[in-house]
Design a protein around this motif. Structure first.
Motif, PDB file in Angstrom:
ATOM      1  N   LEU A  24       0.844  -1.191   0.000  1.00  0.00           N
ATOM      2  CA  LEU A  24       0.000   0.000   0.000  1.00  0.00           C
ATOM      3  C   LEU A  24       0.883   1.246   0.000  1.00  0.00           C
ATOM      4  N   ILE A  25       0.680   2.106  -0.989  1.00  0.00           N
ATOM      5  CA  ILE A  25       1.347   3.408  -1.010  1.00  0.00           C
ATOM      6  C   ILE A  25       0.311   4.447  -0.609  1.00  0.00           C
ATOM      7  N   ASP A  48      -8.630   8.340   2.680  1.00  0.00           N
ATOM      8  CA  ASP A  48      -8.992   6.988   2.258  1.00  0.00           C
ATOM      9  C   ASP A  48      -7.960   5.945   2.674  1.00  0.00           C
ATOM     10  N   PHE A  49      -7.653   5.895   3.955  1.00  0.00           N
ATOM     11  CA  PHE A  49      -6.717   4.902   4.485  1.00  0.00           C
ATOM     12  C   PHE A  49      -7.522   3.666   4.877  1.00  0.00           C
ATOM     13  N   HIS A  68       4.442   5.264   3.159  1.00  0.00           N
ATOM     14  CA  HIS A  68       3.686   6.505   3.350  1.00  0.00           C
ATOM     15  C   HIS A  68       4.482   7.700   2.850  1.00  0.00           C
ATOM     16  N   CYS A  69       3.768   8.728   2.434  1.00  0.00           N
ATOM     17  CA  CYS A  69       4.437   9.953   1.988  1.00  0.00           C
ATOM     18  C   CYS A  69       5.024  10.698   3.183  1.00  0.00           C
ATOM     19  N   GLY A  70       5.617  11.854   2.944  1.00  0.00           N
ATOM     20  CA  GLY A  70       6.226  12.625   4.020  1.00  0.00           C
ATOM     21  C   GLY A  70       5.237  13.254   4.981  1.00  0.00           C
ATOM     22  N   SER A  71       3.959  13.311   4.585  1.00  0.00           N
ATOM     23  CA  SER A  71       2.879  13.789   5.466  1.00  0.00           C
ATOM     24  C   SER A  71       3.020  15.267   5.836  1.00  0.00           C
ATOM     25  N   CYS A  72       3.451  16.086   4.879  1.00  0.00           N
ATOM     26  CA  CYS A  72       3.622  17.507   5.187  1.00  0.00           C
ATOM     27  C   CYS A  72       2.289  18.185   5.499  1.00  0.00           C
ATOM     28  N   THR A  73       1.173  17.625   5.014  1.00  0.00           N
ATOM     29  CA  THR A  73      -0.133  18.228   5.297  1.00  0.00           C
ATOM     30  C   THR A  73      -0.803  17.644   6.539  1.00  0.00           C
ATOM     31  N   ALA A 117      -0.892   0.404  11.742  1.00  0.00           N
ATOM     32  CA  ALA A 117      -0.023  -0.546  11.050  1.00  0.00           C
ATOM     33  C   ALA A 117       0.621  -1.512  12.039  1.00  0.00           C
ATOM     34  N   GLU A 118       1.085  -0.977  13.172  1.00  0.00           N
ATOM     35  CA  GLU A 118       1.707  -1.820  14.192  1.00  0.00           C
ATOM     36  C   GLU A 118       0.710  -2.840  14.734  1.00  0.00           C
TER      37      GLU A 118
END
Length: 404
Positions: free
Chosen positions: A301-302, A341-342, A354-359, A372-373
């Protein structure tokens, strides 16, 4: 590893009656046997304090305390020690026993914690011995009567421990958020080169948010920010009389920039800085190792924090899937989600990138790490995954104190 001082760690203290399961809860929360567990009330005498990395939350101090209903002369001394713990607590967990008829004692302790302005999470323990109907009524009572959020769990079975971790992230004090992106590894007047490729994905007329945030953080910490495109990187390196103290690049060109930069110059990326600022770099580095275990037929999953119109060469939809397929071989199944939409059920995935999550704020990303854990699925982020695929992960993370 440079250890985080205790004073800079989130202090989480567990309070409750004797034999409420506090020590079992501490062991379940930390996945370690930190506290002695016994059916005999009053097993924990003095507070048990442990500084540790509580993934994915980061550096914390967990404090197990003696029962606040202890008895006798010695019991009064133990209670006194427990009250002392309150003075250094950032977040309190108040353990209640499922099946108790009277919670007046807990109300008294809650008043003590409230006077100290300490956020409190109520934990209803031993749900394995209570009926669902009773638990529902008790949860309503806790929220209404005590006025605190509540989590029902079984410490002995580790049921709903993930929910407790999410609550810790949600209700932790505001200084749980990190104060700097890169300033903790910089000194005043340090020279930092930022490599910002202006390709088709770069927004017209402006820099992307992580680049802007990092530049501001460098300036706030009295260091020198020098921003160039990758094509001008050799020119600025040759023009400087001294070597730069750090180079930060877009992760997508890690391979190219790594080849340009001498090995004695520290190198990292915007995405990796976001990983430690918004989440847990240590968890993402460990998650990147799962790339080596992927096989054809596995699902990856990306996940992106924001929604945007995908252009040619999109990192999530084209580049990362291509690099992963090249590593694993044909047959790898890659799915992409964006925004809110996770997926609720993560069990079918072998890896999340996962992306860098800047937002996102830190609590939003931490919540995903915890999910996830709990599902037993490794999670990494764009920067750490790309660095691992290029064999340079150790180089680009070794300057950070949380990485051994």
């Amino acid at each position: 590893m440079i250890s985080t001082p205790k004073g800079n760690r989130l202090h989480i203290s567990v309070f409750g009656r004797r034999n409420a399961g506090k020590s079992t809860l501490v062991n379940a929360l930390t996945n370690q046997k930190l506290s002695l567990v016994s059916a005999v009330p009053g097993t924990t005498t003095d507070p048990v304090e442990k500084a540790m990395e509580l993934l994915p939350l980061g550096p914390v101090v967990i404090v197990d305390t003696a029962g606040l209903d202890d008895e006798g002369t010695l019991g009064e001394l133990r209670i006194s020690k427990t009250y002392e713990v309150m003075d250094k607590t950032d977040l309190a967990i108040l353990v209640l026993i499922a099946g108790e008829e009277d919670y007046e004692m807990e109300k008294e302790w809650l008043r003590e914690l409230s006077e100290r302005k300490i956020p409190v999470i109520g934990v209803i323990n031993k749900i394995d011995i209570a009926s669902p109907l009773y638990l529902c009524a008790l949860e309503e009572l806790i929220v209404k009567d005590l006025g605190i959020p509540s989590i029902s769990l079984s410490a002995i079975d580790k049921a709903n421990i993930g929910q407790l971790k999410e609550a810790i992230v949600k209700y932790a004090p505001t200084d749980f958020e990190l104060s700097t992106i890169v300033g903790d590894i910089l000194k005043p007047k340090d020279k930092v080169i930022l490599v910002a490729p202006q390709d088709i994905q770069a927004p017209k007329g402006r820099l992307i948010l992580p680049q802007v945030q990092v530049i501001r953080d460098i300036l706030d910490n009295d260091a020198l920010a020098l921003t160039v495109k990758d094509s001008e990187l050799p020119d600025i390196l040759n023009s400087l009389k001294e070597k730069p103290d750090l180079i930060i690049t877009d992760s997508q060109i890690f391979k190219k920039v790594n080849a340009m930069v001498p090995g004695d110059i520290p190198l990292t990326s915007f995405s990796i800085l976001m990983a430690r600022y918004k989440g847990s770099l240590k968890a993402f580095v460990e998650g990147a190792e799962a790339i080596d275990t992927l096989c054809p037929g596995d699902k990856v999953l990306i996940a992106e924090a924001c929604t945007h119109h995908a252009l040619k060469g999109d990192i999530a939809r084209e580049k990362l899937p291509s690099w992963l397929q090249e590593k694993v071989g044909e047959g790898l199944i890659v799915e992409v989600c964006s925004g809110k939409d996770f997926p609720e059920n993560l069990s079918s995935y072998k890896l999340i990138v996962h992306c860098g999550s800047c937002t996102f704020n830190r609590k939003q990303l931490m919540s995903r790490l915890i999910k996830a854990e709990e599902a037993g699925v490794p999670i990494t982020n764009f920067g750490t995954a790309i660095a691992h695929l290029n064999g340079i992960l150790k180089r680009v993370t070794s300057m950070f104190p949380e990485i051994e």
